[in-house]
Scaffold this active site. Structure first.
Site, PDB file in Angstrom:
ATOM      1  N   ASP A   1     -10.263   7.342  17.977  1.00 53.52           N
ATOM      2  CA  ASP A   1      -9.952   8.346  17.117  1.00 53.52           C
ATOM      3  C   ASP A   1      -8.588   8.037  16.373  1.00 53.52           C
ATOM      4  OD1 ASP A   1      -8.666  11.306  16.383  1.00 53.52           O
ATOM      5  OD2 ASP A   1     -10.407  11.843  17.651  1.00 53.52           O
TER       6      ASP A   1
ATOM      7  N   HIS B   1      -4.193  14.190  15.324  1.00 54.55           N
ATOM      8  CA  HIS B   1      -5.722  14.379  15.719  1.00 54.55           C
ATOM      9  C   HIS B   1      -6.107  13.697  16.850  1.00 54.55           C
ATOM     10  CE1 HIS B   1     -10.111  14.293  15.632  1.00 54.55           C
ATOM     11  NE2 HIS B   1     -10.188  15.431  14.949  1.00 54.55           N
TER      12      HIS B   1
ATOM     13  N   LEU C   1       0.075  17.928  33.513  1.00 55.21           N
ATOM     14  CA  LEU C   1       1.371  18.373  33.640  1.00 55.21           C
ATOM     15  C   LEU C   1       2.431  17.810  34.393  1.00 55.21           C
ATOM     16  CD1 LEU C   1      -0.162  21.892  34.625  1.00 55.21           C
ATOM     17  CD2 LEU C   1       0.994  21.506  32.435  1.00 55.21           C
TER      18      LEU C   1
ATOM     19  N   ASN D   1       4.668  15.356  33.835  1.00 52.42           N
ATOM     20  CA  ASN D   1       5.669  14.976  33.301  1.00 52.42           C
ATOM     21  C   ASN D   1       6.458  16.187  32.656  1.00 52.42           C
ATOM     22  OD1 ASN D   1       5.569  12.127  33.926  1.00 52.42           O
ATOM     23  ND2 ASN D   1       3.803  12.218  32.616  1.00 52.42           N
TER      24      ASN D   1
ATOM     25  N   ASN E   1     -18.341  20.093  10.799  1.00 48.92           N
ATOM     26  CA  ASN E   1     -17.456  21.362  10.523  1.00 48.92           C
ATOM     27  C   ASN E   1     -17.964  21.724   9.321  1.00 48.92           C
ATOM     28  OD1 ASN E   1     -15.966  20.910  12.900  1.00 48.92           O
ATOM     29  ND2 ASN E   1     -14.110  20.102  11.947  1.00 48.92           N
TER      30      ASN E   1
ATOM     31  N   ALA F   1     -23.523  12.237  16.122  1.00 49.64           N
ATOM     32  CA  ALA F   1     -24.445  13.207  17.080  1.00 49.64           C
ATOM     33  C   ALA F   1     -25.714  13.173  16.734  1.00 49.64           C
ATOM     34  CB  ALA F   1     -23.589  14.589  16.659  1.00 49.64           C
TER      35      ALA F   1
ATOM     36  N   TYR G   1     -27.838  11.071  16.620  1.00 50.50           N
ATOM     37  CA  TYR G   1     -28.459   9.768  17.313  1.00 50.50           C
ATOM     38  C   TYR G   1     -29.025  10.596  18.608  1.00 50.50           C
ATOM     39  CZ  TYR G   1     -26.896   6.335  13.896  1.00 50.50           C
ATOM     40  OH  TYR G   1     -26.549   5.530  12.661  1.00 50.50           O
TER      41      TYR G   1
ATOM     42  N   SER H   1     -14.103  18.808  16.651  1.00 43.57           N
ATOM     43  CA  SER H   1     -13.276  17.927  17.457  1.00 43.57           C
ATOM     44  C   SER H   1     -12.610  18.244  18.593  1.00 43.57           C
ATOM     45  CB  SER H   1     -12.422  17.446  16.102  1.00 43.57           C
ATOM     46  OG  SER H   1     -12.928  16.567  15.377  1.00 43.57           O
TER      47      SER H   1
END
Length: 766
Positions: free
Chosen positions: A93, A126, A138, A140, A216, A226, A228, A292
């Site tokens: 990403d 993102h 959670l 930390n 989107n 996707a 594939y 995403s």
């Protein structure tokens, strides 16, 4: 003081940034100031499939991350070590803020695909958002968490605000797969043209599961990679993911693709809260929308599955996700029509991912056995209402595997029944009794009248059927013989046959006889007797399970299914005015032990032998009043089970039964009879059973490890039956008998509720 950041107006497009997301609202990290975010988010639903209460931190996170309830995600504190621990997920990403409170300690390796370095500073937010959805924690003090908070992340930075290309993305995929060996890789990115095929194929060939966003554009075709998913070389290891709104409807921006339906699921993708970071606003949280956001939710689900069953290949994990999904149908049919469909929907594929369901069994459960035999968990049963033998088995747990060989702990002891029900039916019988020169013939026809038939609610009343029949020959030179069927052995054997025992209804007739007779259900008996010069009587014979009167006329062997036979030798004598009967016998059973009969996990195969002795006596204690008593002691030999079930065998098993009673004749009218008794039905006093259960599943290959345990067969309680019976002749031309029966600790189970039964029997002679 914390203040909400301004709303971002810019749309982060798929092909400018490589991401599928839209920033809706941004908030900086703080301990307070979440009022605005809380007001915008639906509250945590009080109705979830979670079994344990959430921690305060989890409840707070769910109030903002309602999508976790939408996908039925259990709380992390319920998952234990199966919360994603031990699983590495590759995030390819825009990078990540490694120090974000939600992700601190979660990222174990980073790679900058642009320069080969390790700096993956997220300039877009993102990648940080996606990473938080997969494995946010959670631990930390974070305000939010991910689907698999125990998982670890390896993050490759492959695009920036300046964009990216397929070569850079491919390098990131290869690093996650080849270098970091991540078994799951999530791709919230895409292209309009086929790209990165060699990198995706390499991942598939190395057994990696890939979750990829459909895109989107709101169109009826999925983006690459996707797209594939439908290729044969993908082997079902690519999951195409679309986005839903809070109402489980396709988000208007989400792509869909009928050609990818068999490899498609949907997940929430509108207003999804997660971690966020840009250079201007590090350590933030935002709501974002896009496929995403839906895609890493599915990657987190895959991590949970693999965390619990590490041996599962990617193809099985994908199928578990598909088969456990909540069906959605695009043609607006009713749920009753949509749910049973066994093919993917053209728009929604297999539907909304259901995390909780994916962690539960799919298909029937089978129990593991050390022999490798397949045993159905659903078909397991063990009934021992006569001896309390099974009480100690009710806590037995073992592992059962579903269609994907995933092991689940099950309480197989829940299929064990040791209680019997006090009678509440009203048997009406017609009895034909003929006595000629000492010969006696009796035939009993019975119809059960229930509360429904009494109220006229049944369609028709049960017809009279021949339930019991007995015949005894006249004595000739001291010799006599008798036969019978339908459980009428009390007409020839035991204290009951002498007429000295307190009155009982037919289903309790063995209370003052050897209780082993009643283990041979609906039995047929045959016996002979000799009256000695002293007046004592010697009897011998057998009681065999089965009633030829209920067998089809074309059956050549009415006792072909016989499982139990009792051979008995009795000596009846008089001691003053007392009548005593001493019985010694042997119970032989096929595929059963002390009346216990089981199937599947509790199946028994082999021959069991039980020897017993019974002493019964009756003595007048006042005018028209007699007292009776019975004591039985028995021992079953050690039993070796030859069936491929959990039972290996038993040690010697000792039993006992006793009864005490009083009878009064001609109490209110001539010939009537009142009986009272207190008794302990046949009870296992000592003995052990060896069972072998599956106790652990290998995370390497899914094989089961077995261990033998020894169970104490002595039940936890002691059943006591208190019976009050009354019989009056010359009522409507026949005899009426009534009984009230109270069973305390039925089935010899200390935790069983008392049972009260009321019965009435009408007999008429013809």
């Amino acid at each position: 003081m914390f203040q909400p950041s301004p709303l971002f107006a810019a749309l982060i497009t798929a092909f400018a940034s490589g991401a599928y997301a839209q920033v809706l609202e941004v908030h900086e990290d703080a301990d307070s100031g979440w009022e605005a975010l809380a007001a915008a988010a639906p509250k945590l639903s009080a109705s979830t499939l979670a079994k344990a209460a959430p921690t305060a931190a989890e409840a707070r996170a769910r109030s903002y991350q309602t999508f976790l309830n939408q996908v039925n995600k259990p709380y992390a504190n319920q998952l234990g070590s199966g919360n994603g621990s031990g699983v590495v997920v590759g995030v390819v990403d825009s990078g990540v803020q490694v120090s974000h409170p939600e992700l601190r300690g979660q990222v174990i390796a980073t790679y900058n695909a642009f320069n080969g370095g390790t700096d993956v500073t997220d300039q877009m937010g993102h990648g940080t958002h996606v990473s938080g959805l997969v494995a946010g924690s959670l631990a930390n003090g974070s305000l939010l968490e991910g689907v698999a908070p125990g998982a670890k992340l390896v993050v490759a930075k492959v695009f920036t605000t300046g964009g990216s290309d397929s070569l850079t993305i491919g390098r990131g995929i290869d690093w996650a797969v080849n270098v970091q060996k991540a078994p799951i890789v999530t791709l919230s990115l895409g292209s309009n043209a086929a790209a990165m095929q060699s990198n995706i194929q390499n991942a598939v060939n190395k057994g990696v599961l890939i979750t990829a966003a459909l895109g989107n554009d709101g169109r009826a075709s999925g983006s690459w990679p996707a797209a594939y998913a439908k290729q044969a070389w993908a082997k079902g290891q690519i999951i195409a993911v679309g986005a839903l709104d809070a109402n489980n409807k396709r988000a208007s921006f989400s792509n869909y693709d009928a050609t990818l339906a068999n490899w498609t699921v949907f997940a929430p993708g509108v207003n999804i809260a997660s971690s966020y970071s840009t250079p201007a606003m590090p350590s933030s949280y935002v709501y974002m929308s896009g496929t995403s956001m839906a895609t890493p939710i599915v990657a987190g689900q895959a991590a949970l599955i693999k965390s619990n069953w590490n041996f599962l290949p990617a193809t099985d994990i994908a199928q578990i996700i598909f088969q456990s999904a909540t069906r959605l149908c695009s043609d607006n049919v009713a749920a009753a029509v949509c749910l049973p469909r066994n093919k993917a929907d053209a728009v929604y594929g297999w539907g909304l991912v259901n995390v909780g369901a994916s962690l539960q069994p799919i298909g029937g459960l089978n129990l593991g056995t050390k022999t490798g035999a397949v045993i159905s968990f659903a078909g397991a049963s063990l009934a021992t209402p006569k001896s309390g033998l099974a009480t100690g088995l009710k806590t037995v747990n073992t592992l059962a595997v579903d269609k994907f060989n995933r092991a689940f702990q099950v309480n197989v002891g829940a299929s064990v029944s040791s209680t019997s029900t006090a009678t509440s039916a009203l048997p009406i019988s017609k009895t034909t009794t003929t006595t000629t020169s000492g010969a006696k013939f009796s035939a009993e026809y019975t119809a059960l009248v229930t509360e429904q038939t009494m109220l006229g609610l049944a369609a028709e009343q049960a017809p009279l059927t021949l339930a019991r029949m007995s015949f005894s020959s006249p004595s000739s030179a001291g010799f006599a013989w008798g036969v019978g069927t339908g459980g009428s052995s009390d007409a020839f054997f035991g204290l009951q046959a002498t007429g000295s025992a307190p009155l009982s209804l037919a289903d309790e007739a063995s209370r003052f006889n050897a209780p082993y007779f009643s283990l041979a259900q609906n039995a047929t008996h045959a016996g002979t007797s000799w009256t000695l010069a002293s007046g004592d009587v010697l009897r011998m014979g057998s009681v065999v399970q089965g009633n030829p009167l209920n067998s089809s006329p074309w059956q050549s062997a009415p006792f072909a299914d016989t499982q139990r036979t009792v051979a008995v030798l009795e000596y009846q004598s008089r001691w003053g005015d007392a009548t005593t009967v001493v019985s010694a016998g042997q119970l032989l059973e096929n595929n059963s032990l002390l009346g216990a009969s089981g199937t599947e996990a509790w199946a028994m195969e082999g021959k069991a032998s039980t020897r017993f002795v019974t002493l019964a006596a009756s003595k007048p204690v006042a005018a028209r009043v007699s007292a009776s008593a019975m004591l039985t002691l028995g021992q079953a030999d050690a039993f070796r089970n030859e069936s491929a079930s959990l039972i290996d065998g038993t040690s010697a098993v000792r039993q006992m039964a006793w009864s005490l009673g009083l009878a009064r004749e001609s109490l209110w009218r001539t010939g009537d009879k009142l009986g009272f008794s207190v008794s302990m039905p046949l009870r296992t006093m000592s003995g052990e059973m060896q069972v072998t259960t599956a106790v652990e599943q290998s995370q390497e290959d899914g094989s089961l490890r077995y261990a033998q345990q020894t169970l104490n067969l002595a039940p936890s309680g002691m059943q006591k039956d208190v019976a009050l019976s009354y019989q009056s002749p010359k009522v409507w031309g026949g005899t009426v008998a009534a009984q009230a029966l109270l069973k305390l600790e039925p089935g010899h189970d200390a935790n069983a509720e008392p049972q009260l039964g009321l019965g009435v029997r009408y007999q008429r002679k013809f």
